[in-house]
Motif scaffolding. Structure first.
Motif, PDB file in Angstrom:
ATOM      1  N   UNK A   1     -45.290  16.328  64.040  1.00  0.00           N
ATOM      2  CA  UNK A   1     -44.307  15.248  64.169  1.00  0.00           C
ATOM      3  C   UNK A   1     -44.045  14.632  62.794  1.00  0.00           C
ATOM      4  N   UNK A   2     -42.775  14.300  62.541  1.00  0.00           N
ATOM      5  CA  UNK A   2     -42.424  13.643  61.286  1.00  0.00           C
ATOM      6  C   UNK A   2     -42.620  12.139  61.446  1.00  0.00           C
ATOM      7  N   UNK A   3     -43.500  11.569  60.658  1.00  0.00           N
ATOM      8  CA  UNK A   3     -43.768  10.136  60.746  1.00  0.00           C
ATOM      9  C   UNK A   3     -43.112   9.360  59.619  1.00  0.00           C
ATOM     10  N   UNK A   4     -42.469  10.064  58.671  1.00  0.00           N
ATOM     11  CA  UNK A   4     -41.826   9.397  57.561  1.00  0.00           C
ATOM     12  C   UNK A   4     -41.489  10.376  56.454  1.00  0.00           C
ATOM     13  N   UNK A   5     -41.029   9.824  55.353  1.00  0.00           N
ATOM     14  CA  UNK A   5     -40.644  10.625  54.184  1.00  0.00           C
ATOM     15  C   UNK A   5     -41.233   9.977  52.945  1.00  0.00           C
ATOM     16  N   UNK A   6     -41.774  10.792  52.036  1.00  0.00           N
ATOM     17  CA  UNK A   6     -42.258  10.297  50.755  1.00  0.00           C
ATOM     18  C   UNK A   6     -41.381  10.872  49.649  1.00  0.00           C
ATOM     19  N   UNK A   7     -41.007  10.034  48.719  1.00  0.00           N
ATOM     20  CA  UNK A   7     -40.161  10.465  47.618  1.00  0.00           C
ATOM     21  C   UNK A   7     -40.740  10.077  46.279  1.00  0.00           C
ATOM     22  N   UNK A   8     -40.559  10.953  45.285  1.00  0.00           N
ATOM     23  CA  UNK A   8     -40.992  10.696  43.911  1.00  0.00           C
ATOM     24  C   UNK A   8     -39.764  10.802  43.025  1.00  0.00           C
ATOM     25  N   UNK A   9     -39.515   9.797  42.201  1.00  0.00           N
ATOM     26  CA  UNK A   9     -38.316   9.781  41.351  1.00  0.00           C
ATOM     27  C   UNK A   9     -38.485  10.717  40.167  1.00  0.00           C
ATOM     28  N   UNK A  10     -37.351  11.066  39.574  1.00  0.00           N
ATOM     29  CA  UNK A  10     -37.360  11.960  38.408  1.00  0.00           C
ATOM     30  C   UNK A  10     -36.475  13.168  38.649  1.00  0.00           C
ATOM     31  N   UNK A  11     -36.502  14.089  37.702  1.00  0.00           N
ATOM     32  CA  UNK A  11     -35.750  15.327  37.888  1.00  0.00           C
ATOM     33  C   UNK A  11     -36.310  16.072  39.106  1.00  0.00           C
ATOM     34  N   UNK A  12     -35.436  16.490  40.053  1.00  0.00           N
ATOM     35  CA  UNK A  12     -35.917  17.097  41.285  1.00  0.00           C
ATOM     36  C   UNK A  12     -36.850  18.272  41.085  1.00  0.00           C
ATOM     37  N   UNK A  13     -36.518  19.197  40.161  1.00  0.00           N
ATOM     38  CA  UNK A  13     -37.361  20.375  39.996  1.00  0.00           C
ATOM     39  C   UNK A  13     -38.714  20.008  39.395  1.00  0.00           C
TER      40      UNK A  13
END
Length: 362
Positions: free
Chosen positions: A86-98
């Motif tokens: 189950x997806x409980x959320x999303x985590x994101x890290x800033x910067x160039x995607x690659x």
């Protein structure tokens, strides 16, 4: 499973410090619940919200162009947080995607591992609580069955066995008056005396098993009678102080628990303490019923009984378990040469009417 915002913020702070990048976590609707940039909390992460609403759960990157077009979004890489499929959320890290992608995936695995660990721990805690509750229920049932069986045997001894022995005593007395030989009469009277002694022993056993006074008149009357017999039998002076109690009745399980603890404590004193006097206090105070038994005996090292199950300690552990079933407190203080004090406090949750039929608040 849902992400707890405080837990998520703690994870964000750890991951952001390690990566030296801005990190945010959304819930399963795309609302930011934790971010290194605290002002973003509670904002909608539009890119995450669109991904979550689209159906397929997937990783996605945010370009500089999308950062300018979407609200609550910064360029970087985002990974769904999956727990038990189950997806409980999303985590994101800033910067160039690659560049951010491998760190984001690693951070997501870290968050997932932490959530799964917490879930396992909570499951174990629940299982432990259920086990303890079941153990208490079973122990309470065992004690209840034991007390009912004691009551049944006590009544049978008192009503049937005692009556039969009394009939034998009367019959032997009558028989002794109808024999002509003095020798035969003496033998009959000796037999009668033996039956009298047996009757007294049976009566004593019946009282030990379950005193009728406890059921008929309550704890105070039963304690007074038991102490009177105890002092006579063991030649130990027992001073009983009854404070703020008279003919009041309490729940049967409370009365029998305190009576059994008094019984066990005084028996232990007679067997081991070498005491010449004992002070027993029964009192009601601030919604709690208290029993204190203090002797002048040789005492012992109370620390030695902690965590042990020897024959000498089984009585103490039994007292402790009985009190715990009633959400009470049990303490024992003793040191060699200084005597022993046992103190019990049990909350009074409910009361019965007094013998006169008038209820009194406890």
């Amino acid at each position: 499973m849902e992400l707890d915002p405080r837990f998520a913020q703690t994870l964000v702070d750890i991951v952001a410090a390690e990566l030296n990048q801005n990190v945010n976590i959304t819930d399963n609707h795309g609302v930011i619940i934790a971010s290194f940039s605290k002002e973003r909390i509670s904002h909608i992460h539009e890119a995450a919200a669109k991904m979550l609403l689209s159906g397929p759960i997937r990783e996605f990157s945010v370009t500089d162009k999308e950062e300018r077009q979407l609200k609550g979004v910064r360029a970087g890489f985002n990974v769904p947080i999956m727990v038990n499929d189950c997806c409980v959320g999303v985590i994101g890290v800033s910067g160039e995607p690659h560049t951010a992608a491998p760190y984001t995936r690693l951070a997501a695995r870290f968050v997932e591992a932490a959530l799964e660990s917490n879930a396992r721990q909570e499951k174990l805690v629940r299982a432990l609580l259920e086990k303890e509750e079941l153990q208490s229920t079973l122990l309470n049932k065992v004690i209840s069955v034991q007390e009912e069986e004691r009551k049944k045997i006590s009544r049978e001894l008192h009503d049937e066995t005692s009556q039969a022995l009394t009939s034998i005593i009367v019959g032997l007395r009558v028989l002794s008056e109808h024999v002509h030989s003095e020798n035969e009469r003496m033998k009959i009277l000796e037999m009668r005396d033996l039956v009298v002694t047996t009757l007294e022993a049976v009566h004593h056993l019946a009282v030990q098993l379950r005193p009728a006074l406890l059921d008929d008149l309550g704890l105070v009357a039963a304690a007074q009678k038991y102490i009177e017999n105890y002092s006579r039998q063991y030649n130990i002076f027992v001073d009983l102080a009854v404070v703020n109690l008279s003919r009041q009745r309490f729940l049967p399980e409370i009365e029998i628990t305190l009576y059994r603890i008094l019984q066990e404590a005084l028996t232990n004193i007679a067997k081991h303490a070498k005491a010449s006097k004992v002070k027993v206090t029964l009192k009601k105070h601030k919604g709690r019923l208290m029993l204190i038994v203090k002797d002048s005996g040789i005492g012992f090292n109370a620390k030695r009984i902690s965590g042990t199950a020897s024959d000498n300690c089984l009585g103490i552990h039994g007292m402790h378990e009985r009190v715990a079933l009633l959400s009470g407190d049990f303490t024992i203080h003793s040191s060699e040469g200084e005597g022993t004090t046992i103190a019990v406090e049990i909350p009074i949750r409910q009361h019965k009417k007094t013998e006169s039929g008038l209820g009194q608040a406890h």
